[in-house]
Structures are given as structure tokens and as C-alpha cells.
Design a protein around this motif. Structure first.
Motif, PDB file in Angstrom:
ATOM      1  N   ALA A 166      22.280  28.742  36.972  1.00 47.76           N
ATOM      2  CA  ALA A 166      21.214  27.488  36.833  1.00 47.76           C
ATOM      3  C   ALA A 166      21.820  26.556  35.751  1.00 47.76           C
ATOM      4  CB  ALA A 166      19.732  27.699  36.807  1.00 47.76           C
ATOM      5  N   SER A 167      21.985  27.191  34.571  1.00 44.73           N
ATOM      6  CA  SER A 167      22.369  26.573  33.357  1.00 44.73           C
ATOM      7  C   SER A 167      23.498  25.634  33.411  1.00 44.73           C
ATOM      8  CB  SER A 167      22.296  27.594  32.210  1.00 44.73           C
ATOM      9  OG  SER A 167      23.380  28.568  32.284  1.00 44.73           O
ATOM     10  N   ILE A 168      24.529  26.383  34.258  1.00 48.63           N
ATOM     11  CA  ILE A 168      25.881  25.697  34.367  1.00 48.63           C
ATOM     12  C   ILE A 168      25.894  24.725  35.860  1.00 48.63           C
ATOM     13  CG2 ILE A 168      27.345  27.075  33.183  1.00 48.63           C
ATOM     14  CD1 ILE A 168      28.308  28.276  35.647  1.00 48.63           C
ATOM     15  N   ALA A 169      25.103  24.977  36.620  1.00 45.57           N
ATOM     16  CA  ALA A 169      25.011  24.483  37.907  1.00 45.57           C
ATOM     17  C   ALA A 169      24.652  22.668  37.965  1.00 45.57           C
ATOM     18  CB  ALA A 169      23.891  25.212  38.948  1.00 45.57           C
ATOM     19  N   ASP A 170      23.937  22.536  36.829  1.00 43.09           N
ATOM     20  CA  ASP A 170      23.464  21.187  36.994  1.00 43.09           C
ATOM     21  C   ASP A 170      24.755  20.332  37.253  1.00 43.09           C
ATOM     22  OD1 ASP A 170      21.062  21.742  36.864  1.00 43.09           O
ATOM     23  OD2 ASP A 170      20.694  21.301  34.817  1.00 43.09           O
ATOM     24  N   THR A 171      25.690  20.524  36.580  1.00 39.23           N
ATOM     25  CA  THR A 171      27.224  19.838  36.452  1.00 39.23           C
ATOM     26  C   THR A 171      28.193  20.363  37.398  1.00 39.23           C
ATOM     27  OG1 THR A 171      28.099  21.108  34.743  1.00 39.23           O
ATOM     28  CG2 THR A 171      27.035  19.291  33.999  1.00 39.23           C
ATOM     29  N   VAL A 172      27.942  21.159  38.349  1.00 37.41           N
ATOM     30  CA  VAL A 172      28.766  21.798  39.251  1.00 37.41           C
ATOM     31  C   VAL A 172      28.756  21.226  40.661  1.00 37.41           C
ATOM     32  CG1 VAL A 172      29.508  23.905  40.476  1.00 37.41           C
ATOM     33  CG2 VAL A 172      29.081  24.017  37.978  1.00 37.41           C
ATOM     34  N   THR A 173      29.883  20.762  40.938  1.00 35.83           N
ATOM     35  CA  THR A 173      29.580  20.213  42.380  1.00 35.83           C
ATOM     36  C   THR A 173      30.466  20.988  43.470  1.00 35.83           C
ATOM     37  OG1 THR A 173      31.420  18.957  42.046  1.00 35.83           O
ATOM     38  CG2 THR A 173      29.256  17.848  41.951  1.00 35.83           C
ATOM     39  N   ARG A 186      23.197  18.722  45.645  1.00 39.67           N
ATOM     40  CA  ARG A 186      24.057  17.475  45.272  1.00 39.67           C
ATOM     41  C   ARG A 186      25.144  17.088  46.118  1.00 39.67           C
ATOM     42  NH1 ARG A 186      22.824  20.846  41.172  1.00 39.67           N
ATOM     43  NH2 ARG A 186      24.951  21.452  40.878  1.00 39.67           N
ATOM     44  N   GLY A 187      25.355  17.469  46.991  1.00 42.66           N
ATOM     45  CA  GLY A 187      26.378  17.197  48.078  1.00 42.66           C
ATOM     46  C   GLY A 187      27.695  17.996  47.570  1.00 42.66           C
ATOM     47  N   GLY A 188      27.430  19.114  46.956  1.00 44.91           N
ATOM     48  CA  GLY A 188      28.485  20.046  46.698  1.00 44.91           C
ATOM     49  C   GLY A 188      28.592  21.137  47.534  1.00 44.91           C
ATOM     50  N   LYS A 189      29.524  22.212  47.291  1.00 42.67           N
ATOM     51  CA  LYS A 189      29.577  23.227  48.140  1.00 42.67           C
ATOM     52  C   LYS A 189      30.007  24.608  47.464  1.00 42.67           C
ATOM     53  CE  LYS A 189      31.373  23.834  52.848  1.00 42.67           C
ATOM     54  NZ  LYS A 189      32.521  23.474  53.740  1.00 42.67           N
ATOM     55  N   LEU A 190      29.292  25.654  47.791  1.00 40.11           N
ATOM     56  CA  LEU A 190      29.441  26.985  47.392  1.00 40.11           C
ATOM     57  C   LEU A 190      30.088  27.800  48.273  1.00 40.11           C
ATOM     58  CD1 LEU A 190      28.981  29.131  45.076  1.00 40.11           C
ATOM     59  CD2 LEU A 190      26.852  29.596  46.069  1.00 40.11           C
TER      60      LEU A 190
END
Lengths: 112, 139
Positions: free
Chosen positions: A33-40, A70-74
């Protein structure tokens, strides 16, 4: 549980080692979560995960949902044997790709 | 053959972690295949956490776990003194919906149902719960 992150062609690669159980899953969730804010777009490499329980599944789903919002994908990469069984039994494959090739994982994550 | 483990403790995350590890160790020592050991370890984690979080509302209480090795199967029992519940009453997990409609959670009993061969629940004479799980040996 150990976690490392790197950038692989613009895709965040998260590699985790060890067990993803009720003791370690909250830690993973908060660290991601601490890095996911910027991850798309991200790939979680599960090659070295030897144990996954429902709380670990929940951590993976929560991460995927946050990125998708946020429109990204994991994308999940290379789960072994019984870990793979747990992912399919819980239907994780219906909401995020599970692949066994590193390049394909990156391509799918980049495609958004 | 016979009883491999008889563990008694006060339900807490540390106690459960210890029980889970002991079950996994004894299962391997008894020569079980990897899939059976994984399934038993996972089932003990899921059921014990449910007891702690739902049965005891996170406050703790007596928790007993046994593991036995019978002719063609492993048998696990998990006993508590929490208010009676029924595993059948656990809502089915949603494992097919897309992100928008899928609740994240409720997967524990789903996994136990899928990975164990039988699940029995009974109310103990003390008014608590005893869950008996069996896993057939594949080797």
C-alpha cells in the motif's frame, strides 16, 4: 516473508519470498500500500512463495483492486504447485492474470 | 499410526502459529505427500483463526488441536468453548464475480471445504464446538 521491488521496463516488479499467511499478509499489504499509490502496473513474482492461505489471497486481491481502481493492472507470475491450486480455488484467476512467463507478465501489466 | 499430536492452548495468533507449524512438521514426519501437508496446515490455520476472530471475538479462549494418522487418512480435530456455530452456515464465497461486485473475504471456509475430504461439526458437552476434518492420503 521478504519483499523486494524493482522497475522492469516501466512495470513495478514485486518479488516476495517465504510464506504468505496470517502472520505475514498484513505486513505485505501495508508495504505494498505504501508504494501502490504511484503504481499503475505491477507484477508480483510468486516463484518463491511456498505457502498461501486465505489472508494472503485477500492481501493479493486488495492490492489488485487498489491498482485496478486507478485504471492499472496487477499480474501474478509463476505460482508453484499448491499455491497455484489456492489461487484457482479462490477464483483469483477471474480478476487478475496468472502467468508463468516473465515477459508475458510485463506485457499484460503494461497493457493496462 | 494413531495420535500424532495433542495440543492445548489459549487461542491467540501466536498460539495458532505454533499449532500450524507443529501440524505441518508432524505431517511431514509421518511421510505424507506435500499436497496433504499443505492442505492440513492451511485447514488448521483457517479454522483456528475463525475460532479466534468469530467464535471468541478476538478475545481468546481454550483451543485444542489434535492430529491423528489413520490407515488411509489424516484426521484433525479443533475444539473450542465458543458459542456454537455451523460451518454449513458460513456464506458461500464469491469466487467468480469481477472486481466491482466481489467482496474480498469469506474465503477461509471455502478453501477448507475444497481442500479437505470431509468436514464434521458437533457441539461438545461443554457447549463449544468440535470440528473434525479428514484428508485422505494420496501416498
Amino acid at each position: 516473508m521478504e519483499m523486494t521491488t524493482s522497475d522492469l521496463g516501466g512495470v513495478t516488479r514485486i518479488t516476495i519470498h517465504g510464506s504468505l499467511d496470517f502472520k505475514s499478509a498484513p505486513d505485505l499489504e501495508s508495504r505494498i500500500a505504501s508504494i501502490a499509490d504511484t503504481v499503475t502496473s505491477a507484477v508480483i513474482d510468486l516463484t518463491h512463495i511456498d505457502y498461501l492461505s486465505s489472508i494472503g489471497v485477500r492481501a493479493l486481491l486488495a492490492t489488485g483492486k487498489a491498482i485496478a481502481s486507478r485504471g492499472g493492472k496487477l499480474v501474478l507470475l509463476n505460482p508453484q504447485d499448491v499455491v497455484r491450486t489456492v489461487l484457482f480455488t479462490t477464483g483469483v484467476n477471474h480478476v487478475m492474470p496468472i502467468v508463468f512467463d516473465s515477459d508475458e507478465a510485463n506485457r499484460l501489466a503494461s497493457a493496462g | 499410526m494413531g495420535e500424532l499430536l495433542e495440543l492445548q492452548g489459549e487461542a491467540s495468533t501466536d498460539t495458532i502459529a505454533g499449532f500450524v507449524n507443529r501440524v505441518a512438521e508432524e505431517c511431514s514426519r509421518a511421510g505424507a505427500d506435500e499436497e496433504s501437508c499443505y492442505a492440513l496446515k492451511l485447514a488448521v490455520e483457517e479454522v483456528c483463526l475463525n475460532v479466534l476472530q468469530h467464535g471468541y471475538q478476538g478475545k481468546g479462549g481454550p483451543l485444542d488441536v489434535t492430529l491423528a494418522n489413520e490407515a488411509d487418512r489424516f484426521v484433525v480435530t479443533i475444539t473450542d468453548t465458543a458459542p456454537p456455530f455451523s460451518p454449513e452456515a458460513a456464506p458461500p464465497a464469491d469466487v467468480e464475480s469481477d472486481w466491482e461486485s466481489r467482496p474480498i473475504g469469506g474465503l477461509g471456509w471455502h478453501l477448507v471445504r475444497q481442500m479437505m475430504d470431509t468436514i464434521q461439526h458437533e457441539i461438545t458437552p461443554a457447549g463449544g464446538n468440535k470440528v473434525t476434518l479428514t484428508k485422505l492420503r494420496t501416498s
